[in-house]
Scaffold this motif. Structure first.
Motif, PDB file in Angstrom:
ATOM      1  N   SER A 175       0.834  -1.201   0.000  1.00 20.55           N
ATOM      2  CA  SER A 175       0.000   0.000   0.000  1.00 20.55           C
ATOM      3  C   SER A 175       0.867   1.250   0.000  1.00 20.55           C
ATOM      4  N   PRO A 176       0.781   2.066  -1.048  1.00 25.41           N
ATOM      5  CA  PRO A 176       1.617   3.262  -1.112  1.00 25.41           C
ATOM      6  C   PRO A 176       1.151   4.305  -0.105  1.00 25.41           C
ATOM      7  N   PRO A 177       2.053   5.159   0.367  1.00 26.23           N
ATOM      8  CA  PRO A 177       1.651   6.218   1.298  1.00 26.23           C
ATOM      9  C   PRO A 177       0.778   7.242   0.582  1.00 26.23           C
ATOM     10  N   SER A 178       0.021   7.994   1.351  1.00 26.55           N
ATOM     11  CA  SER A 178      -0.845   9.027   0.780  1.00 26.55           C
ATOM     12  C   SER A 178      -0.521  10.359   1.438  1.00 26.55           C
ATOM     13  N   TYR A 179      -0.031  11.298   0.636  1.00 19.87           N
ATOM     14  CA  TYR A 179       0.353  12.613   1.144  1.00 19.87           C
ATOM     15  C   TYR A 179      -0.490  13.686   0.461  1.00 19.87           C
ATOM     16  N   PRO A 180      -1.308  14.416   1.207  1.00 19.12           N
ATOM     17  CA  PRO A 180      -2.086  15.498   0.598  1.00 19.12           C
ATOM     18  C   PRO A 180      -1.190  16.686   0.252  1.00 19.12           C
ATOM     19  N   THR A 181      -1.730  17.593  -0.529  1.00 18.13           N
ATOM     20  CA  THR A 181      -1.011  18.818  -0.877  1.00 18.13           C
ATOM     21  C   THR A 181      -0.567  19.549   0.384  1.00 18.13           C
ATOM     22  N   GLU A 182       0.645  20.113   0.330  1.00 13.12           N
ATOM     23  CA  GLU A 182       1.279  20.867   1.416  1.00 13.12           C
ATOM     24  C   GLU A 182       1.784  19.982   2.537  1.00 13.12           C
ATOM     25  N   SER A 183       1.970  18.694   2.253  1.00  8.47           N
ATOM     26  CA  SER A 183       2.711  17.854   3.196  1.00  8.47           C
ATOM     27  C   SER A 183       4.165  18.302   3.179  1.00  8.47           C
ATOM     28  N   HIS A 184       4.853  18.085   4.300  1.00 12.94           N
ATOM     29  CA  HIS A 184       6.242  18.536   4.418  1.00 12.94           C
ATOM     30  C   HIS A 184       7.184  17.351   4.437  1.00 12.94           C
ATOM     31  N   PHE A 185       8.185  17.394   3.561  1.00 11.79           N
ATOM     32  CA  PHE A 185       9.205  16.351   3.498  1.00 11.79           C
ATOM     33  C   PHE A 185      10.555  16.943   3.906  1.00 11.79           C
ATOM     34  N   ALA A 186      11.268  16.239   4.780  1.00 11.01           N
ATOM     35  CA  ALA A 186      12.635  16.599   5.144  1.00 11.01           C
ATOM     36  C   ALA A 186      13.510  15.415   4.766  1.00 11.01           C
ATOM     37  N   PHE A 187      14.531  15.649   3.952  1.00  7.01           N
ATOM     38  CA  PHE A 187      15.274  14.529   3.387  1.00  7.01           C
ATOM     39  C   PHE A 187      16.728  14.904   3.094  1.00  7.01           C
ATOM     40  N   ASP A 188      17.546  13.858   3.018  1.00  5.61           N
ATOM     41  CA  ASP A 188      18.913  13.978   2.504  1.00  5.61           C
ATOM     42  C   ASP A 188      18.950  13.316   1.141  1.00  5.61           C
ATOM     43  N   PHE A 189      19.929  13.698   0.333  1.00  2.00           N
ATOM     44  CA  PHE A 189      20.003  13.108  -1.006  1.00  2.00           C
ATOM     45  C   PHE A 189      21.447  12.996  -1.479  1.00  2.00           C
ATOM     46  N   VAL A 190      21.647  12.065  -2.391  1.00  2.00           N
ATOM     47  CA  VAL A 190      22.909  11.931  -3.117  1.00  2.00           C
ATOM     48  C   VAL A 190      22.546  11.818  -4.595  1.00  2.00           C
ATOM     49  N   THR A 248       7.614  13.821  -6.996  1.00  2.79           N
ATOM     50  CA  THR A 248       7.030  12.552  -7.431  1.00  2.79           C
ATOM     51  C   THR A 248       7.707  11.379  -6.733  1.00  2.79           C
ATOM     52  N   CYS A 249       9.029  11.443  -6.631  1.00  7.25           N
ATOM     53  CA  CYS A 249       9.782  10.368  -5.984  1.00  7.25           C
ATOM     54  C   CYS A 249       9.480  10.290  -4.488  1.00  7.25           C
ATOM     55  N   LEU A 250       9.545  11.415  -3.819  1.00  5.86           N
ATOM     56  CA  LEU A 250       9.370  11.432  -2.366  1.00  5.86           C
ATOM     57  C   LEU A 250       7.976  10.983  -1.954  1.00  5.86           C
ATOM     58  N   GLU A 251       6.994  11.248  -2.785  1.00  8.38           N
ATOM     59  CA  GLU A 251       5.632  10.871  -2.439  1.00  8.38           C
ATOM     60  C   GLU A 251       5.401   9.364  -2.493  1.00  8.38           C
ATOM     61  N   THR A 252       6.389   8.615  -2.975  1.00  6.16           N
ATOM     62  CA  THR A 252       6.288   7.146  -2.955  1.00  6.16           C
ATOM     63  C   THR A 252       6.967   6.549  -1.726  1.00  6.16           C
ATOM     64  N   MET A 253       7.546   7.395  -0.871  1.00  8.28           N
ATOM     65  CA  MET A 253       8.371   6.910   0.235  1.00  8.28           C
ATOM     66  C   MET A 253       7.681   7.094   1.588  1.00  8.28           C
ATOM     67  N   ARG A 254       8.182   6.322   2.550  1.00 11.06           N
ATOM     68  CA  ARG A 254       7.748   6.458   3.931  1.00 11.06           C
ATOM     69  C   ARG A 254       8.903   7.008   4.766  1.00 11.06           C
ATOM     70  N   PRO A 255       8.593   7.718   5.860  1.00 13.40           N
ATOM     71  CA  PRO A 255       9.657   8.240   6.720  1.00 13.40           C
ATOM     72  C   PRO A 255      10.626   7.149   7.149  1.00 13.40           C
ATOM     73  N   GLY A 256      11.911   7.410   7.012  1.00 10.69           N
ATOM     74  CA  GLY A 256      12.946   6.450   7.360  1.00 10.69           C
ATOM     75  C   GLY A 256      13.410   5.605   6.194  1.00 10.69           C
ATOM     76  N   ARG A 311      13.847  11.629   5.862  1.00 12.85           N
ATOM     77  CA  ARG A 311      13.995  11.753   7.317  1.00 12.85           C
ATOM     78  C   ARG A 311      12.657  11.944   8.021  1.00 12.85           C
ATOM     79  N   GLU A 312      11.788  12.707   7.385  1.00 18.82           N
ATOM     80  CA  GLU A 312      10.523  13.043   8.046  1.00 18.82           C
ATOM     81  C   GLU A 312       9.489  13.406   6.999  1.00 18.82           C
ATOM     82  N   ALA A 313       8.270  12.998   7.221  1.00 13.03           N
ATOM     83  CA  ALA A 313       7.143  13.395   6.377  1.00 13.03           C
ATOM     84  C   ALA A 313       5.975  13.724   7.298  1.00 13.03           C
ATOM     85  N   LYS A 314       5.480  14.958   7.200  1.00 12.29           N
ATOM     86  CA  LYS A 314       4.377  15.383   8.057  1.00 12.29           C
ATOM     87  C   LYS A 314       3.215  15.870   7.205  1.00 12.29           C
TER      88      LYS A 314
END
Length: 336
Positions: A33-48, A84-92, A160-163
């Motif tokens: 089951s993919p996560p569901s994030y409404p508009t204006e959700s906040h993502f905090a992340f690191d990237f390479v 698009t990528c981040l919206e398929t992910m879960r925190p952690g 790192r975090e999705a709120k």
């Protein structure tokens, strides 16, 4: 970033973009089951970011002090496929996204602004494609090369975090006008509570935030129209409260500026006059201090005794200061 030895199947999430999970999120629940994030959700992340063919690292956000990176969904983040990528992910979760060259034509131009931010660099060259057309490039050789010859890139994200929108206080820049209006009483109350608790600097931050929101709202109105005047008048209590905070924090010139600004809207506001008087006294502006103390006593006779005492105290301090200066000068003359 930490990875596991597992190699889950690669899945396509959009045209030219595939995902491979490197490390699943703790307590991820059903993997199907993919996560569901409404508009204006906040993502905090690191990237390479890596070049797929060589593995060369183009950037690693963990090496920059401004981390983790923040993104609010649906708010026009320039590198759209990152959202698009981040919206398929879960925190952690840690995942790698392979993006084909045909999806990366404008990525170097879009990414340059984020790299400037991470490096705390102000661009001195022309913006976007205009700079490239004029021969100025993007200011980074690797991005210029990618713009000239797009390559398949790998984007490794550690979420790192999705709120969800109701789980955090929105920053002012993503608030709609009605949300800013609704936030003003809350900011004032929070500031007052922090001030009473002795957290003066934190209280000042709340009042400053409210004043910035009022500026934003006023900028949407025609100057001197009824709504503009209402918003302008609404600044007064925040100016006064912020002035009191700055007075306690020892920023007397800022106190004077804030009180003067409040008085430009309410010339007979006794709080503004009295607080400015104390700030003038603190910076040894005797004439202005005496004038404001006198005015405060006229506006509120109940302050007369306190104002008279403040003027006497200031006069005594000035006399003592002058006496010490004379003694120092006499000592220098004798020594000379």
């Amino acid at each position: 970033m930490a990875t596991t030895n597992e190699a889950p199947d690669t899945v396509t999430i959009a045209d030219g973009i595939s995902k491979r999970v490197l490390s699943t999120a703790p307590d991820s629940g059903s993997a199907s089951s993919p996560p569901s994030y409404p508009t204006e959700s906040h993502f905090a992340f690191d990237f390479v970011v890596r070049v797929a063919t060589t593995g060369a690292v183009l950037d690693d956000s963990r090496l920059h002090p401004k981390r983790p990176v923040s993104l609010y969904s649906g708010r026009g983040f320039q590198i759209g496929f990152w959202e698009t990528c981040l919206e398929t992910m879960r925190p952690g979760e840690v995942a790698e996204f392979a993006v084909e060259p045909e999806q990366l034509g404008l990525f170097p131009v879009q990414y340059r602004k984020l790299r400037d931010y991470l490096l705390d660099r102000k661009s001195a060259h022309c913006c976007g494609m205009a700079g490239v057309r004029d021969g100025g490039g993007l200011g980074y050789a690797d991005l210029d090369d990618l713009l000239a010859k797009p390559q398949r890139l790998l984007f490794e994200f550690h979420l790192r975090e999705a709120k969800l929108p109701h789980e955090f206080r929105k920053e002012a820049w993503i608030m709609r006008p009605e949300e800013k209006r609704a936030a003003l009483p809350q900011l004032r109350q929070e500031g007052n509570d922090l001030y009473k608790a002795g957290k003066t600097a934190d209280a000042a931050a709340r009042y400053t935030e409210a004043l910035a929101m009022l500026e934003d709202l006023a900028a949407m109105e025609r100057p001197q129209d009824t709504k503009w005047l209402e918003l302008d008048k609404a600044k007064v209590p925040f100016l006064l409260n912020l002035a009191q905070c700055q007075l306690l924090l020892g920023d007397n010139y800022q106190t004077i500026r804030l009180c003067t600004e409040a008085l430009s809207r309410e010339p007979d506001n006794v709080k503004a006059v009295y607080r400015r008087a104390k700030a003038h006294a603190a910076v040894w502006d005797v004439a202005e201090a005496k004038q404001d103390f006198s005015r405060a006593a006229q506006l509120d006779p109940g302050l007369a005794a306190a104002c008279d005492a403040a003027v006497r105290d200031l006069t005594d301090k000035v006399r003592e200061r002058e006496r010490l200066e004379k003694e120092q000068l006499r000592g220098k003359l004798i020594a000379g």
